[in-house]
Scaffold this active site. Structure first.
Site: not given
Length: 468
Positions: A35, A145, A183, A187, A205, A321, A447
């Site tokens: 789209k 979508t 939070a 954000g 929050e 997600m 190291h």
């Protein structure tokens, strides 16, 4: 009439375009529907990619402002040019979306621009910007979508004063006062960008902690680090009203459990309370595709809906997600459609907060192990005891291993520290092979590197760290 395509993927975000490319590699005649005018979905256009450009640039600005002098580097006070910063960000976005366009073309995936819907199994309708509609016949359909910004009831996002993550990426100047609602990862990342560039950031929050879902100990230490950087947190609090004016907003905040309200002044209010599956206009209800209570498409272990030939992946189905989760699901469903054994191991999906320092996690948290009744051992190692971190003056954070008390199999790992998002992957590989903390503890690490802290944390599971 023979089907025009073996597969049509709706959406070309990370899940969709990866699914289409893998299907084409496997010999399936494939098309995508998008789209937007560009590929890449939220992630490449207004999410993961542009935010990393701003995070990177703001880190450099902060370093030049506060750290160079300690290293003996003398520079005049740096100035930020937001217009040039936005151009830098856009150049990176353009390069990425053009890269996806090239990959689709290279793999001979046909592209249809417009809003996709599914009038019936085996058919995808595409409505172009000019209103014209064309229908594509296909054996299989994958819904990819993605997701949309979650709205705060009673608060209108105008993308000028009250912004979503999309608007927060496009600010023309640094706000003096930024109020972040939520939070979570988004954000805190975007709050970090503008805080480093000079904003006064207050995070509100509803829960009594930041980063819901991440290991509790990690979240607590990370909150302390952010507070030291200048963040203000109001936890167990809720926003009940946002009143906007020409030059800012007044935000009404109350205790989540009820009580006296207070009002905060803000130049910009960022609403970052999560995301919701984007399934609008697809025609799923009419088609008979089942959605769960959170609006996600219900699928089986092969990503199939109850409608034959219709599949779904990514943010529109259950699970974190995350772009990389969607990518792996895209590969899996393409392989399943090609007759192979596509699979995603949901126990080993890393997640990262791209602030400074970063926060990275893979596998179970302590809270999850306790809830499941699994006995475990903990190994921790702080970056204050790591040679590379100490010499670079980047000692905030630690590495934490969680291993099964009986088998020593690694069940989770959590890192707060610079480049944590890069370091987490050796643990992810270890967990994919069912490895133990001892396996990693006996693996030689170069190291001096920060990754030695990962090895030392694995050694600490058996209380045998060397450097602490």
């Amino acid at each position: 009439m023979a089907d025009a395509y073996d597969l049509v993927v709706i959406g070309t975000g990370p899940g969709g375009y990866v699914c289409a490319i893998r299907a084409a590699q496997l010999g399936l005649k494939t098309a995508v529907v998008e789209k937007r005018k560009t590929h890449g979905g939220t992630c490449l256009n207004v999410g993961c990619i542009p935010s990393k450009a701003l995070l990177y640039a703001s880190e450099k600005f902060h370093e030049a402002s506060h750290a160079f002098a300690k290293m003996g580097i003398g520079v005049s006070a740096p100035k930020i040019d937001i217009a040039q910063l936005q151009a830098f960000k856009q150049e990176g976005v353009d390069g990425n979306v053009k890269g996806v366009e090239f990959l689709l073309k290279k793999n001979k995936v046909d592209v249809f621009f417009g809003t996709g819907s599914i009038p019936a199994a085996g058919s995808v309708s595409v409505k172009a910007e000019d209103g014209s509609v064309q229908t594509i016949a296909t054996k299989s359909i994958v819904i990819a979508t993605g997701s949309d910004v979650a709205r705060l009831p009673g608060v209108t996002i105008d993308e000028k004063i009250v912004v979503s993550s999309t608007g927060a990426l496009e600010l023309a100047k640094t706000p003096k006062k930024l109020v972040v609602v939520g939070a979570g990862v988004i954000g805190l990342e975007l709050g970090s960008v503008w805080q480093r560039l000079g904003a006064e950031v207050t995070v509100i929050e509803y829960l009594d902690r930041i980063l819901p879902g991440m290991d509790g100990e990690v979240a607590k230490q990370f909150q302390r680090i952010l507070a030291k950087q200048g963040f203000t947190f109001k936890l167990s609090s809720k926003v009940t009203k946002v009143e906007t004016a020409k030059n800012g907003a007044k935000v009404t905040v109350e205790p989540a459990a009820g009580g006296d309200a207070e009002t905060l002044d803000a130049d910009i209010v960022l609403v970052a309370i999560g995301r919701t599956p984007y399934t609008d206009a697809l025609g799923l209800a009419e088609l008979g595709v089942e959605l769960d209570k959170r609006g996600r498409v219900v699928v089986d272990s092969h990503y199939a809906t109850k409608v034959p030939g219709v599949y779904a992946i990514g943010d529109v189905i259950a699970g974190p997600m995350l772009a990389h989760k969607a990518e792996d699901e895209g590969v899996a469903v393409a392989e399943i459609l090609a007759g192979k054994a596509g699979h995603v191991n949901y126990e080993v999906i890393p997640s990262v907060v791209y602030t400074f320092p970063e926060v990275a996690s893979v596998g179970r948290t302590e809270e999850e192990l306790k809830e499941a009744g699994i006995t475990y051992h903990v190994g921790k190692f702080p970056f204050t005891a790591n040679g590379r971190a100490k010499v670079n003056h980047t000692t905030d954070g630690f590495v934490k291993f969680l291993a099964d008390a009986t088998t020593d199999r690694v069940l989770g790992c959590h890192i707060v520290g610079p480049e944590a998002g890069e370091m987490i992957h050796e643990v992810a590989v270890l967990m994919e092979f069912g490895g133990s903390s001892e396996d990693l503890a006996r693996t030689c690490h170069a190291h001096p590197t920060r990754s030695e802290a990962v090895k030392e944390a694995a050694m600490a599971v058996e209380k045998r760290s060397i450097h602490m």
